[in-house]
Motif scaffolding. Structure first.
Motif, PDB file in Angstrom:
ATOM      1  N   LEU A   1       0.842  -1.194   0.000  1.00  0.00           N
ATOM      2  CA  LEU A   1       0.000   0.000   0.000  1.00  0.00           C
ATOM      3  C   LEU A   1       0.883   1.252   0.000  1.00  0.00           C
ATOM      4  O   LEU A   1       1.843   1.334   0.765  1.00  0.00           O
ATOM      5  N   ASP A   2       0.537   2.212  -0.837  1.00  0.00           N
ATOM      6  CA  ASP A   2       1.309   3.446  -0.932  1.00  0.00           C
ATOM      7  C   ASP A   2       0.477   4.598  -0.359  1.00  0.00           C
ATOM      8  O   ASP A   2      -0.427   5.121  -1.006  1.00  0.00           O
ATOM      9  N   ALA A   3       0.800   4.978   0.880  1.00  0.00           N
ATOM     10  CA  ALA A   3       0.014   6.029   1.543  1.00  0.00           C
ATOM     11  C   ALA A   3       0.428   7.428   1.068  1.00  0.00           C
ATOM     12  O   ALA A   3      -0.300   8.385   1.307  1.00  0.00           O
ATOM     13  N   VAL A   4       1.574   7.537   0.399  1.00  0.00           N
ATOM     14  CA  VAL A   4       1.947   8.841  -0.180  1.00  0.00           C
ATOM     15  C   VAL A   4       0.964   9.145  -1.308  1.00  0.00           C
ATOM     16  O   VAL A   4       0.397  10.240  -1.409  1.00  0.00           O
ATOM     17  N   VAL A   5       0.740   8.144  -2.137  1.00  0.00           N
ATOM     18  CA  VAL A   5      -0.234   8.256  -3.223  1.00  0.00           C
ATOM     19  C   VAL A   5      -1.623   8.552  -2.646  1.00  0.00           C
ATOM     20  O   VAL A   5      -2.326   9.465  -3.087  1.00  0.00           O
ATOM     21  N   LEU A   6      -2.002   7.788  -1.625  1.00  0.00           N
ATOM     22  CA  LEU A   6      -3.361   7.939  -1.078  1.00  0.00           C
ATOM     23  C   LEU A   6      -3.579   9.320  -0.457  1.00  0.00           C
ATOM     24  O   LEU A   6      -4.638   9.909  -0.597  1.00  0.00           O
TER      25      LEU A   6
ATOM     26  N   GLU B   1     -13.785   9.722   3.305  1.00  0.00           N
ATOM     27  CA  GLU B   1     -13.946   8.300   3.657  1.00  0.00           C
ATOM     28  C   GLU B   1     -13.200   7.427   2.667  1.00  0.00           C
ATOM     29  O   GLU B   1     -13.333   7.618   1.448  1.00  0.00           O
ATOM     30  N   LEU B   2     -12.490   6.470   3.210  1.00  0.00           N
ATOM     31  CA  LEU B   2     -11.853   5.473   2.348  1.00  0.00           C
ATOM     32  C   LEU B   2     -12.575   4.140   2.494  1.00  0.00           C
ATOM     33  O   LEU B   2     -12.976   3.757   3.601  1.00  0.00           O
ATOM     34  N   ALA B   3     -12.757   3.462   1.381  1.00  0.00           N
ATOM     35  CA  ALA B   3     -13.283   2.095   1.388  1.00  0.00           C
ATOM     36  C   ALA B   3     -12.104   1.198   1.030  1.00  0.00           C
ATOM     37  O   ALA B   3     -11.470   1.394  -0.011  1.00  0.00           O
ATOM     38  N   LEU B   4     -11.801   0.277   1.881  1.00  0.00           N
ATOM     39  CA  LEU B   4     -10.614  -0.568   1.701  1.00  0.00           C
ATOM     40  C   LEU B   4     -11.047  -1.952   1.237  1.00  0.00           C
ATOM     41  O   LEU B   4     -11.777  -2.626   1.958  1.00  0.00           O
ATOM     42  N   THR B   5     -10.600  -2.367   0.072  1.00  0.00           N
ATOM     43  CA  THR B   5     -11.037  -3.668  -0.446  1.00  0.00           C
ATOM     44  C   THR B   5      -9.930  -4.719  -0.285  1.00  0.00           C
ATOM     45  O   THR B   5      -8.764  -4.385  -0.117  1.00  0.00           O
TER      46      THR B   5
ATOM     47  N   ARG C   1      -5.693   1.908  11.226  1.00  0.00           N
ATOM     48  CA  ARG C   1      -5.368   3.172  11.919  1.00  0.00           C
ATOM     49  C   ARG C   1      -4.119   3.807  11.293  1.00  0.00           C
ATOM     50  O   ARG C   1      -4.040   5.024  11.139  1.00  0.00           O
ATOM     51  N   ALA C   2      -3.154   2.976  10.912  1.00  0.00           N
ATOM     52  CA  ALA C   2      -1.921   3.510  10.301  1.00  0.00           C
ATOM     53  C   ALA C   2      -2.250   4.153   8.939  1.00  0.00           C
ATOM     54  O   ALA C   2      -1.697   5.205   8.587  1.00  0.00           O
ATOM     55  N   ILE C   3      -3.173   3.573   8.215  1.00  0.00           N
ATOM     56  CA  ILE C   3      -3.584   4.142   6.926  1.00  0.00           C
ATOM     57  C   ILE C   3      -4.273   5.488   7.156  1.00  0.00           C
ATOM     58  O   ILE C   3      -3.997   6.477   6.464  1.00  0.00           O
ATOM     59  N   GLU C   4      -5.128   5.519   8.159  1.00  0.00           N
ATOM     60  CA  GLU C   4      -5.829   6.785   8.460  1.00  0.00           C
ATOM     61  C   GLU C   4      -4.831   7.870   8.853  1.00  0.00           C
ATOM     62  O   GLU C   4      -4.925   9.010   8.395  1.00  0.00           O
ATOM     63  N   ALA C   5      -3.856   7.495   9.694  1.00  0.00           N
ATOM     64  CA  ALA C   5      -2.873   8.486  10.150  1.00  0.00           C
ATOM     65  C   ALA C   5      -2.050   9.006   8.975  1.00  0.00           C
ATOM     66  O   ALA C   5      -1.741  10.191   8.886  1.00  0.00           O
TER      67      ALA C   5
END
Ligand code: IMP
Length: 427
Positions: A313-318, A329-333, A402-406
């Motif tokens: 997962l690339d959270a810089v992109v997100l 809101e993110l929907a995670l598949t 939680r790490a993705i949200e942060a």
């Protein structure tokens, strides 16, 4: 009087259709605002799997109107094939259930030939070869043919003939290739327009009337922000506006109506076609995330069958995508696919040209030089496929969310934990 928007938050194929299905239950209209039949998602109806490329998924909901907006490009032959497939699965399609904007642009046989010709050269981008870029090129060049032209099938056929003759000269001149049969093309497109004529509409008025009446409109994005013509990894992008601005320009609706914007992301990253991909994985871990192709949900394209590239997962992109689109809101598949891994990684920054950054570089060449800075988290081994609430997820899975949200600044409010229609977490 609201518009809910669903957008791809990565490079496409995030599983947007799953959430359209779940979130559009009270929508009066489901509208596509960008792209053409380059999109693809599979819908299961009973024991039949139908692949949708162009048709909005509102067709699968009683009392819901499906709209192909002005920002789309339409291949009439392929659209008719798709309509036949959907009908064969028992779904009714008639002009009261589907409307095509008069202002959408047509994908002509010449566009397909030019796309295939360029893809065969070193200038190829790994397109879906559906003629998308060349149809949008004619739109921007102000020489395109719009769907409204199908209202007069004979004149439309003549325009298709003339366009094909012009393209044939280009195919010969630039690629040394034989031309397309202009008579056949004109005949087939003329015949298709006879059938599609009743579906043409002023969808701008229709949508704004519905919004003024207090109806809920669902805007269904195709492709994704990283494939957006302006904000994606140019030139490795598609040719339409796949991000939030595309809703307004691709449907003719004002932004004041947009009240909810959901970004859909896989729990890891995939992309098809060429272009930079900082967190790409090769070898065993790549195969583990991609699957072998034995399952319908393995990472092989619905439109082209191509194996998708996979990565962490690339959270810089997100984070970039969240800010640009105002996604709350993110929907995670595909959370279930990560079950069983001992550890997981999320890119939270990049090392590039001697420095560190959290900002997504919009230049594809710079992105190609970026090395991800990973945050490593412990994985989980408990099966999550039966979980239906966030509270029911294993602690390490919750920590991953939680790490993705942060890292992204958006809440994960929705998730999928399996391929079945009900394997969703909606609260
Ligand atoms: P085109 O849209 O066919 O011109 O392709 C341009 C780029 O967008 C290529 O990298 C395609 O693989 C990618 N692309 C287009 N549509 C989709 C999609 O629905 N999912 C994923 N990638 C797509």
């Amino acid at each position: 009087m609201t518009i809910t928007v669903i957008l791809g938050a990565q490079w496409g194929d995030e599983g947007k259709g799953r959430f359209t299905d779940a979130l559009a239950h009270d929508a009066r209209i489901v509208a596509r605002f960008n792209g053409g039949d380059n999109a693809g998602h599979s819908i299961t109806i009973g024991d039949k799997v139908v692949k949708l490329h162009m048709l909005p998924s509102g067709l699968f909901r009683q009392g819901c109107l499906s709209v192909i907006g002005n920002g789309c490009v339409v291949n009439p032959r392929n659209l008719l094939h798709e309509m036949a497939d959907v009908r064969a699965a028992g779904v009714e399609i008639n002009p009261n259930r589907l409307k095509i904007s008069n202002s959408a642009h047509m994908i002509l046989p010449g566009h397909l030939a030019l796309d295939a010709a360029r893809e065969a050269t070193s200038a190829g981008l790994g397109t879906t070869k559906r003629g998308i870029g060349f149809a949008y090129m004619d739109k921007a060049k102000r020489s395109g043919i719009r769907a409204g032209a199908m209202a007069e099938p004979e004149r439309f056929a003549e325009s298709v003939y003339a366009h094909t003759v012009e393209v044939n000269k280009q195919l010969d001149r630039e690629y040394g290739l034989p031309g397309v049969d202009a008579t056949e093309a004109a005949g087939a497109y003329g015949a298709a327009s006879q059938i599609l004529k009743p579906y043409l509409a002023d969808t701008l008025t229709l949508l704004n009337d519905a919004l003024d009446d207090g109806q809920h409109v669902f805007a269904e994005g195709a492709q994704a922000t990283l494939l957006d013509i302006d904000f994606g990894t140019y030139p490795y992008v598609t040719s339409s506006s796949a991000s939030i601005g595309g809703v307004c320009t691709g449907l003719g609706v004002p932004p004041k109506f947009i009240t909810r914007t959901v970004g859909v992301t896989k729990a890891f990253t995939t992309r098809v076609g060429a272009g930079p991909f900082p967190t790409e994985l090769f070898g065993d871990m790549g195969t583990r995330l991609r699957g072998t192709g034995a399952n319908a949900w393995d990472e092989f394209g619905a439109t082209t069958g191509r194996a998708r590239r996979v990565g962490w997962l690339d959270a810089v992109v997100l984070r970039y995508v969240v800010r640009l689109n105002g996604i709350s809101e993110l929907a995670l598949t595909k959370l279930d696919i990560l079950t069983g891994l001992d550890e997981l990684k999320i890119a939270v920054g990049y090392k590039v040209d001697g420095g560190d950054t959290r900002a997504y570089p919009q230049d594809a060449e710079v992105l190609a030089r970026c090395e991800p800075i990973f945050q490593t988290l412990p994985g989980w081994h408990q099966d999550v496929r039966g979980v239906r609430t966030f509270a029911g997820l294993p602690a390490n899975c919750t920590a991953y969310l939680r790490a993705i949200e942060a890292a992204t600044g958006a809440l994960v409010t929705l998730a999928s934990v399996g391929a079945e229609r009900d394997q969703l977490i909606l609260s």
